[in-house]
Design an enzyme around this catalytic site. Structure first.
Site, PDB file in Angstrom:
ATOM      1  N   HIS A 127       0.915  -1.192  -0.019  1.00  0.00           N
ATOM      2  CA  HIS A 127      -0.079   0.077  -0.081  1.00  0.00           C
ATOM      3  C   HIS A 127       0.975   1.257   0.090  1.00  0.00           C
ATOM      4  O   HIS A 127       1.873   1.197   0.720  1.00  0.00           O
ATOM      5  CB  HIS A 127      -0.988   0.089   1.129  1.00  0.00           C
ATOM      6  CG  HIS A 127      -2.153   0.969   1.006  1.00  0.00           C
ATOM      7  ND1 HIS A 127      -1.773   2.421   1.138  1.00  0.00           N
ATOM      8  CD2 HIS A 127      -3.318   0.956   0.789  1.00  0.00           C
ATOM      9  CE1 HIS A 127      -2.944   2.988   1.035  1.00  0.00           C
ATOM     10  NE2 HIS A 127      -3.841   1.917   0.645  1.00  0.00           N
ATOM     11  N   GLU A 149      -4.289   1.797  -7.299  1.00  0.00           N
ATOM     12  CA  GLU A 149      -4.600   2.952  -6.494  1.00  0.00           C
ATOM     13  C   GLU A 149      -3.770   4.179  -6.774  1.00  0.00           C
ATOM     14  O   GLU A 149      -2.749   4.431  -6.120  1.00  0.00           O
ATOM     15  CB  GLU A 149      -4.444   2.648  -5.020  1.00  0.00           C
ATOM     16  CG  GLU A 149      -5.363   1.459  -4.661  1.00  0.00           C
ATOM     17  CD  GLU A 149      -5.817   1.521  -3.091  1.00  0.00           C
ATOM     18  OE1 GLU A 149      -6.710   1.612  -2.750  1.00  0.00           O
ATOM     19  OE2 GLU A 149      -4.874   1.540  -2.300  1.00  0.00           O
ATOM     20  N   GLY A 155      -8.082   8.957  -0.480  1.00  0.00           N
ATOM     21  CA  GLY A 155      -8.679   9.918   0.405  1.00  0.00           C
ATOM     22  C   GLY A 155      -8.519  11.246   0.255  1.00  0.00           C
ATOM     23  O   GLY A 155      -8.966  12.302   0.993  1.00  0.00           O
ATOM     24  N   SER A 200     -10.853   7.124  -3.452  1.00  0.00           N
ATOM     25  CA  SER A 200     -12.045   7.883  -3.264  1.00  0.00           C
ATOM     26  C   SER A 200     -13.107   7.017  -3.972  1.00  0.00           C
ATOM     27  O   SER A 200     -14.005   7.931  -4.318  1.00  0.00           O
ATOM     28  CB  SER A 200     -11.574   9.471  -3.804  1.00  0.00           C
ATOM     29  OG  SER A 200     -10.605   9.972  -2.932  1.00  0.00           O
TER      30      SER A 200
HETATM   31  P1  13P Z   1     -10.026   5.913   0.331  1.00  0.00           P
HETATM   32  O1  13P Z   1     -11.157   4.826  -0.327  1.00  0.00           O
HETATM   33  O2  13P Z   1     -10.473   6.544   1.486  1.00  0.00           O
HETATM   34  O3  13P Z   1      -9.526   6.860  -1.027  1.00  0.00           O
HETATM   35  O4  13P Z   1      -8.665   4.918   0.371  1.00  0.00           O
HETATM   36  C1  13P Z   1      -8.472   4.096  -0.585  1.00  0.00           C
HETATM   37  C2  13P Z   1      -7.224   3.219  -0.232  1.00  0.00           C
HETATM   38  O5  13P Z   1      -6.090   3.411   0.142  1.00  0.00           O
HETATM   39  C3  13P Z   1      -7.680   1.751   0.184  1.00  0.00           C
HETATM   40  O6  13P Z   1      -6.642   1.053   0.228  1.00  0.00           O
END
Ligand code: 13P
Length: 229
Positions: A83, A153, A159, A190
């Site tokens: 991550h 991602e 976020g 998001s």
């Molecule tokens: P958000 O959905 O809060 O943007 O986070 C995504 C994430 O990092 C999932 O691993």
């Protein structure tokens, strides 16, 4: 369709127990994978569980580490690896070893990849993601590779409420699938109950990895219902 819930560093044990009651009520025809903090992984539930990280080492003298064997013994079948909130402190070699340890213990890695804003602006999105995929594309045997789920991602979308266009997401998903045609690919960043109507129009997405949304079971249910429509 897979939806993985990354709780990140949220919920005390007591808060989690209350939250879990709501998650257990959720209806979804696809596969829901709940990834709470390590502390909360030991609370008994029928929900499919994943870890947020795993040690690159086998059991032994590695203070503070949780091994794949320990997770597997709890019945945990998945673990997020790489991550972007962790990649800062992990080397590519450690990441590869994390994937290795999970596969050795019959667990499925969910490998996160994604460009930073500056990478996208420089036009190096695919180069960055290609490098992040190298541990899978270059070092795993053909028959092991398809056991890894890839989560795209974009770091700048996590976020922030800022999200790539469907075309931008599709371009990256297609790029990942050109390198790993037999792997499931998720989108994360998001994703929520409002933008899922747009996101679900993208062809080739096998599911989603959600952070903020995972903390709100009522909104999550709306998201899952819309996804299933
Ligand atoms: P958000 O959905 O809060 O943007 O986070 C995504 C994430 O990092 C999932 O691993």
């Amino acid at each position: 369709m897979i939806v993985a819930l990354n709780n990140k560093s949220n919920f005390t044990r007591d808060e989690y127990v209350e939250y879990l009651k709501e998650i257990e009520e959720i209806t979804f025809k696809g596969k829901l994978i709940l990834c709470p903090t390590y502390l909360n992984l030991t609370v008994k539930t029928d929900v499919i569980l994943g870890a947020q990280d795993v040690s690159p080492y086998e059991d032994g003298s590695h203070t503070g580490e949780i091994s794949a064997r320990q997770l597997s013994a709890l019945g945990i079948k998945y673990s997020i690896v790489g991550h972007s909130e962790r990649r800062l402190s992990e080397t590519e070699e450690e990441l590869f070893n994390e994937i290795r340890r999970l596969l050795e213990n019959n667990m499925t890695p969910i490998l996160c990849v994604g460009e930073r804003k500056a990478d996208r602006e420089k036009g190096s999105t695919k180069a960055v993601i290609g490098n992040q995929l190298a541990s899978v594309t270059n070092y795993l045997m053909e028959n092991e590779r398809s056991n890894v789920i890839i989560a795209y991602e974009p770091v700048w979308a996590i976020g922030t409420g800022e999200i790539p266009t469907n075309e931008q997401i599709k371009e990256v998903i297609d790029f990942i699938k050109s390198k790993l045609p037999n792997n499931k690919v998720l989108y994360g960043g998001s994703a929520n109950e409002e933008n899922i109507d747009t996101l679900k129009e993208i062809e080739g997405i096998d599911g989603y990895l959600v952070g903020g949304l995972s903390l709100k079971p009522d909104k999550l249910q709306i998201f899952l219902d819309k996804l299933s429509e």
